[in-house]
Design an enzyme around this catalytic site. Structure first.
Site, short mmCIF file in Angstrom:
data_model
loop_
_atom_site.label_atom_id
_atom_site.label_comp_id
_atom_site.label_asym_id
_atom_site.label_seq_id
_atom_site.Cartn_x
_atom_site.Cartn_y
_atom_site.Cartn_z
N ASP A 82 0.84 -1.20 0.00
CA ASP A 82 0.00 0.00 0.00
C ASP A 82 0.88 1.26 0.00
OD1 ASP A 82 -2.26 1.53 0.05
OD2 ASP A 82 -2.80 1.08 2.11
N HIS A 135 2.67 3.27 -8.96
CA HIS A 135 2.49 1.83 -9.23
C HIS A 135 3.70 1.28 -9.98
CE1 HIS A 135 -1.41 2.08 -7.56
NE2 HIS A 135 -1.96 2.77 -8.53
N LEU A 184 11.03 -20.71 -4.52
CA LEU A 184 10.05 -19.75 -3.98
C LEU A 184 8.77 -19.74 -4.81
CD1 LEU A 184 9.43 -17.18 -2.16
CD2 LEU A 184 10.34 -15.83 -4.06
C1 FPP Z 1 -2.17 0.20 -3.29
O1 FPP Z 1 -1.61 1.48 -3.18
C2 FPP Z 1 -1.56 -0.47 -4.44
C3 FPP Z 1 -2.24 -1.08 -5.45
C4 FPP Z 1 -3.71 -1.20 -5.50
C5 FPP Z 1 -1.50 -1.66 -6.60
C6 FPP Z 1 -0.37 -2.48 -6.14
C7 FPP Z 1 0.42 -2.94 -7.28
C8 FPP Z 1 1.76 -2.98 -7.26
C9 FPP Z 1 2.56 -2.58 -6.09
C10 FPP Z 1 2.52 -3.50 -8.39
C11 FPP Z 1 2.19 -4.93 -8.63
C12 FPP Z 1 3.12 -5.56 -9.52
C13 FPP Z 1 2.83 -6.63 -10.26
C14 FPP Z 1 3.92 -7.26 -10.99
C15 FPP Z 1 1.48 -7.20 -10.38
P1 FPP Z 1 -2.56 2.74 -3.36
O2 FPP Z 1 -2.64 3.07 -4.79
O3 FPP Z 1 -3.88 2.46 -2.71
O4 FPP Z 1 -1.77 3.83 -2.58
P2 FPP Z 1 -2.43 5.04 -1.75
O5 FPP Z 1 -3.17 4.42 -0.61
O6 FPP Z 1 -1.24 5.82 -1.31
O7 FPP Z 1 -3.31 5.81 -2.70
#
Ligand code: FPP
Length: 258
Positions: free
Chosen positions: A38, A55, A149
């Site tokens: 997050d 992201h 893994l």
């Molecule tokens: C939450 O942060 C994050 C997500 C919903 C997307 C997570 C995805 C990745 C970290 C990359 C994944 C990689 C692969 C290879 C699938 P947020 O956007 O809610 O952050 P915020 O709370 O600060 O707005």
């Protein structure tokens, strides 16, 4: 010749961290680590960048944490990449997140194969856009015989739906006389979940300072050690995973006993 282990080799950790890692390995390493990644959006906002930049940076972080988890001997790493609720986000953001598996696997899959990593997924993946599903299924297929893994992506995953689906399947199997009501135990119930091939997480990490579970593995987390950090996911470095496991090793797990 193309070096398949480009990323693995390039990212060396400091000697201090190596010492901490060596100490960690002398005690029990959590077999299954699950992470709610997050804070990508906030990471981007702090830099006046669009959310998708967060992201993208989050995806890079997935690489370094996968590499470290492998080096530490973690058996399974489950990453919550997209929830069943995340479709509510702006269309462009959803589209970008849906391009990440291709971006990630497009560059990283040869290294994952070389390192004997097995890619798996949980979630309603059939509802993903075709290009996302294709990248995922291709990686799952190409790594299915790997024994190292397990890198498990939770994509379009939601724990409540998973549990409801398990209940429906159990009811069907009862009606079809495949099982008897008296056969239903917690162990049997677990076999109806999307995680039936995995042990329950030993350690759950959530980044960005939010202290909640957000519909993630609610059944499986019953006895999991929880560790929360204010660090935003794109800033999550090797030392943070090491710290989380150090804390884990100092916890007393009693599973309801004394
Ligand atoms: C939450 O942060 C994050 C997500 C919903 C997307 C997570 C995805 C990745 C970290 C990359 C994944 C990689 C692969 C290879 C699938 P947020 O956007 O809610 O952050 P915020 O709370 O600060 O707005």
């Amino acid at each position: 010749m193309f070096n398949k282990l480009m990323f693995w080799k390039k990212r060396a950790v400091s000697s201090n961290l190596q010492e901490r890692m060596a100490l960690l390995k002398q005690q029990s390493i959590p077999e299954h680590v699950a992470i709610i990644m997050d804070g990508n959006g906030r990471w981007a906002s702090k830099r006046k960048l669009p959310r998708i930049a967060g992201h993208h940076e989050g995806m890079k972080c997935v690489k370094r944490i996968t590499k470290l988890a492998d080096e530490l001997g973690v058996k399974a790493l489950t990453l919550y990449a997209f929830s069943t609720e995340n479709w509510k986000r702006p269309k462009k953001e959803v589209e970008y997140i849906m391009s990440l598996p291709e971006q990630f696997l497009g560059t990283f899959l040869p290294e994952l194969i070389e390192k004997n990593v097995r890619v798996t997924s949980i979630g309603y993946t059939k509802q993903l856009p075709p290009h996302t599903l294709k990248a995922l299924e291709d990686a799952i297929e190409k790594t299915k015989n790997n024994t190292g893994l397990i890198l498990n992506f939770a994509l379009n995953y939601g724990s409540r739906s998973e549990i409801v689906q398990a209940v429906k399947n159990i009811v069907n199997d009862c009606e079809g006389k495949k099982i008897d009501v008296d056969d239903i135990t917690p162990d049997l119930f677990s076999t109806y979940l999307m995680t039936s091939n995995l042990s329950d997480p030993d350690l759950l990490i959530r980044t960005s300072g939010e202290i909640r579970i957000s519909n993630f593995m609610m059944w499986q987390l019953a006895y999991t050690e929880l560790w929360f950090t204010d660090v935003l996911w794109p800033d999550f470095k090797e030392e943070h995973l090491v710290e989380a496991i150090e804390v884990f090793q100092n916890r007393q797990r009693r599973f309801g006993g004394v």
